[in-house]
Design a protein around this motif. Structure first.
Motif, PDB file in Angstrom:
ATOM      1  N   ASN A 191       2.038-104.763  25.095  1.00 28.76           N
ATOM      2  CA  ASN A 191       1.218-104.573  26.286  1.00 28.76           C
ATOM      3  C   ASN A 191       1.117-103.085  26.598  1.00 28.76           C
ATOM      4  OD1 ASN A 191       0.200-104.397  28.910  1.00 28.76           O
ATOM      5  ND2 ASN A 191       1.961-105.391  29.867  1.00 28.76           N
ATOM      6  N   CYS A 192      -0.074-102.524  26.346  1.00 29.63           N
ATOM      7  CA  CYS A 192      -0.382-101.132  26.689  1.00 29.63           C
ATOM      8  C   CYS A 192      -1.598-101.109  27.603  1.00 29.63           C
ATOM      9  CB  CYS A 192      -0.652-100.310  25.427  1.00 29.63           C
ATOM     10  SG  CYS A 192       0.759-100.130  24.323  1.00 29.63           S
ATOM     11  N   ALA A 193      -1.585-101.980  28.613  1.00 32.27           N
ATOM     12  CA  ALA A 193      -2.773-102.193  29.440  1.00 32.27           C
ATOM     13  C   ALA A 193      -2.885-101.233  30.612  1.00 32.27           C
ATOM     14  CB  ALA A 193      -2.791-103.639  29.945  1.00 32.27           C
ATOM     15  N   GLY A 194      -2.009-100.241  30.710  1.00 32.02           N
ATOM     16  CA  GLY A 194      -2.171 -99.185  31.692  1.00 32.02           C
ATOM     17  C   GLY A 194      -2.225 -99.667  33.126  1.00 32.02           C
ATOM     18  N   LEU A 195      -3.379 -99.551  33.754  1.00 29.44           N
ATOM     19  CA  LEU A 195      -3.565 -99.917  35.150  1.00 29.44           C
ATOM     20  C   LEU A 195      -3.322-101.396  35.411  1.00 29.44           C
ATOM     21  CD1 LEU A 195      -6.685 -97.695  35.741  1.00 29.44           C
ATOM     22  CD2 LEU A 195      -4.628 -97.588  37.156  1.00 29.44           C
ATOM     23  N   ARG A 340      -4.325 -92.785  38.235  1.00 28.40           N
ATOM     24  CA  ARG A 340      -2.990 -92.805  37.623  1.00 28.40           C
ATOM     25  C   ARG A 340      -2.346 -94.162  37.879  1.00 28.40           C
ATOM     26  NH1 ARG A 340       1.269 -88.457  37.297  1.00 28.40           N
ATOM     27  NH2 ARG A 340       3.326 -89.420  37.498  1.00 28.40           N
ATOM     28  N   ALA A 341      -1.891 -94.814  36.833  1.00 30.52           N
ATOM     29  CA  ALA A 341      -1.182 -96.094  36.965  1.00 30.52           C
ATOM     30  C   ALA A 341       0.289 -95.793  37.225  1.00 30.52           C
ATOM     31  CB  ALA A 341      -1.345 -96.923  35.696  1.00 30.52           C
ATOM     32  N   GLN A 342       0.645 -95.656  38.495  1.00 37.33           N
ATOM     33  CA  GLN A 342       2.008 -95.291  38.857  1.00 37.33           C
ATOM     34  C   GLN A 342       2.839 -96.532  39.140  1.00 37.33           C
ATOM     35  OE1 GLN A 342       3.696 -92.167  39.100  1.00 37.33           O
ATOM     36  NE2 GLN A 342       5.345 -93.678  39.215  1.00 37.33           N
ATOM     37  N   ALA A 343       3.941 -96.666  38.433  1.00 34.10           N
ATOM     38  CA  ALA A 343       4.844 -97.786  38.668  1.00 34.10           C
ATOM     39  C   ALA A 343       5.720 -97.489  39.882  1.00 34.10           C
ATOM     40  CB  ALA A 343       5.704 -98.037  37.435  1.00 34.10           C
ATOM     41  N   ASN A 367       5.228 -98.197  32.643  1.00 36.24           N
ATOM     42  CA  ASN A 367       4.993 -96.914  33.303  1.00 36.24           C
ATOM     43  C   ASN A 367       4.818 -95.850  32.235  1.00 36.24           C
ATOM     44  OD1 ASN A 367       4.821 -95.434  35.886  1.00 36.24           O
ATOM     45  ND2 ASN A 367       6.521 -94.247  35.040  1.00 36.24           N
ATOM     46  N   ALA A 368       3.597 -95.360  32.113  1.00 40.36           N
ATOM     47  CA  ALA A 368       3.312 -94.324  31.118  1.00 40.36           C
ATOM     48  C   ALA A 368       2.188 -93.419  31.617  1.00 40.36           C
ATOM     49  CB  ALA A 368       2.936 -94.947  29.781  1.00 40.36           C
ATOM     50  N   PRO A 369       2.395 -92.780  32.785  1.00 45.37           N
ATOM     51  CA  PRO A 369       1.413 -91.789  33.222  1.00 45.37           C
ATOM     52  C   PRO A 369       1.633 -90.482  32.464  1.00 45.37           C
ATOM     53  CG  PRO A 369       3.198 -91.900  34.809  1.00 45.37           C
ATOM     54  CD  PRO A 369       3.491 -92.937  33.745  1.00 45.37           C
ATOM     55  N   SER A 370       0.949 -89.429  32.862  1.00 48.91           N
ATOM     56  CA  SER A 370       1.145 -88.137  32.235  1.00 48.91           C
ATOM     57  C   SER A 370       2.646 -87.828  32.162  1.00 48.91           C
ATOM     58  CB  SER A 370       0.442 -87.056  33.056  1.00 48.91           C
ATOM     59  OG  SER A 370       0.654 -85.786  32.509  1.00 48.91           O
ATOM     60  N   PRO A 371       3.126 -87.415  30.991  1.00 42.49           N
ATOM     61  CA  PRO A 371       2.448 -86.883  29.800  1.00 42.49           C
ATOM     62  C   PRO A 371       2.313 -87.901  28.661  1.00 42.49           C
ATOM     63  CG  PRO A 371       4.765 -86.365  29.668  1.00 42.49           C
ATOM     64  CD  PRO A 371       4.576 -87.177  30.928  1.00 42.49           C
ATOM     65  N   ALA A 372       2.006 -89.142  28.970  1.00 40.18           N
ATOM     66  CA  ALA A 372       1.981 -90.187  27.944  1.00 40.18           C
ATOM     67  C   ALA A 372       0.958 -89.909  26.843  1.00 40.18           C
ATOM     68  CB  ALA A 372       1.705 -91.536  28.586  1.00 40.18           C
ATOM     69  N   ALA A 373      -0.186 -89.317  27.185  1.00 43.31           N
ATOM     70  CA  ALA A 373      -1.175 -89.040  26.147  1.00 43.31           C
ATOM     71  C   ALA A 373      -0.628 -88.042  25.133  1.00 43.31           C
ATOM     72  CB  ALA A 373      -2.471 -88.528  26.769  1.00 43.31           C
TER      73      ALA A 373
END
Length: 390
Positions: A191-195, A340-343, A367-373
């Protein structure tokens, strides 16, 4: 393997799984790749400067900085390691700047404290009493990285416009994922569904410890006639008591200069404008106890100031002028925004590190906001290790 989410994390993970000889299906609900967080971020290659030594973010950022740049150059994706300045605009900010320099050293990030005069040799228009020069920060085209990942995945089953409608364990083992067209059967789900990552996790039968709360970051852009005021990247010294870095100035690959972002609660998980409202998303946010505990901590005056800055170009320009005094209200025009998808935890605290939860035959990136890219290839390897281990 089935991967949910067609942003840079989902595609990087799918590529890593495919490299290891696994058959991969990627499900993306939108009609294009990198439609949300990946396609709306600042395109900064982060150095790993800000994160607690030993944390997942710190380790992944330093390694990710190298791997994403190498991947971009190998695949013809534009990237420029231009470096950046973190500037102390007053004597009161010097202790925090020194702490940041110590953190950079602990994390293995090439950075050095420099004087105001040295800072102006990099950025002639900057205002500061001292600065931290970070050499490994850069600018990249993350959507172009995603296009390269898609090319690498030409043997995989890549499905756009394919939302996930249901997930259940398969009788013979593994998982079954219902879409609008069919049921995808796989040995494992990522699951890498972000938001929507927490919703996918709940759909899969988990009770994730964090809830996604969306925050919109709005950007301005310097008018072309004023773009010469910024040569590279200029950041403020972050306030350790706040969860975001503050507005900063970033020269993009095309020579334009973006300014921002602020941070306001989005009224929809994909709410890029104030008028983007979802009653369901708002109720989801309002029913979560952590939202109200966060609000008690930050709503006033910090949250109010962010909202006022969102609504006032004058206030936004004034924030930028603390870094570059020559920037005035008439020098900026509105640009895009990201969400930003903040957990968020039930106690109201924001999850600061990357958060990955597992279940039998499942891995969920929650939870993978910046710097995830920046870290995408490294996170993809980490997830593939977990999947193949068990």
């Amino acid at each position: 393997m089935v991967v949910v989410g067609g942003g840079i994390l989902g595609l990087a993970t799918a590529r890593e799984l495919a490299v290891r000889g696994l058959a991969v299906t990627v499900l993306e609900k939108e009609d294009r790749w990198a439609a949300h967080q990946t396609g709306h971020n600042s395109n900064v290659v982060h150095a790993g400067l800000y994160y607690a030594p030993g944390s997942f973010k710190a380790r992944m950022s330093v390694a990710g900085n190298r791997s994403i740049v190498e991947y971009a150059r190998a695949n013809g994706v534009p990237v420029d390691l231009c470096g950046k300045l973190v500037v102390a605009t007053s004597e009161a900010e010097l202790p925090a700047l020194r702490v940041l320099a110590g953190r950079a050293e602990a994390n293995g990030v090439p950075a050095k404290l420099i004087s105001a005069a040295e800072a102006r040799s990099y950025e002639p228009e900057v205002s500061c009493v001292a600065a931290l020069r970070v050499e490994s920060t850069g600018i990249i085209d993350f959507p172009a990285v995603c296009a390269a990942l898609v090319r690498d995945l030409r043997e995989a089953d890549l499905r756009l416009s394919t939302p996930v409608l249901g997930i259940r364990p398969a009788r013979s083992g593994g998982v079954e994922v219902a879409t609008g067209q069919d049921v995808v059967r796989a040995d494992a789900l990522v699951n890498c569904a972000g938001l929507h990552s927490d919703r996918i996790a709940r759909m899969a039968g988990l009770t994730p410890k964090a809830r996604i709360v969306p925050f919109r970051g709005e950007y301005y852009e310097l008018r072309p006639s004023r773009a010469h005021l910024v040569r590279g990247l200029i950041y403020p010294v972050p306030d350790a008591s706040l969860p975001f870095l503050g507005v900063h100035l970033t020269r993009m690959l095309d020579g334009t200069v973006h300014a921002g972002p602020n941070a306001v609660l989005a009224l929809r998980r994909e709410g890029y404008r104030w008028r983007d409202v979802s009653v369901g998303d708002l109720l989801d946010t309002a029913r979560f106890p952590g939202t109200w505990r966060l609000a008690r901590k930050y709503a006033y005056p910090i949250g109010l100031d962010e909202v006022l800055r969102s609504l006032s170009q004058r206030r936004f320009a004034a924030s930028l002028a603390k870094l570059v005094p020559a920037v005035g209200q008439d020098d900026i025009v509105r640009s895009g925004a990201g969400v930003r998808a903040q957990a968020l935890l039930p106690d109201g605290s924001m999850v600061q590190d990357f958060l990955i939860e597992t279940a039998p035959n499942q891995v969920h990136v929650l939870n993978a906001p910046s710097p995830a890219a920046t870290c995408a290839l490294e996170i993809g390897r980490h997830i593939a290790d977990r999947v193949t281990a068990g």
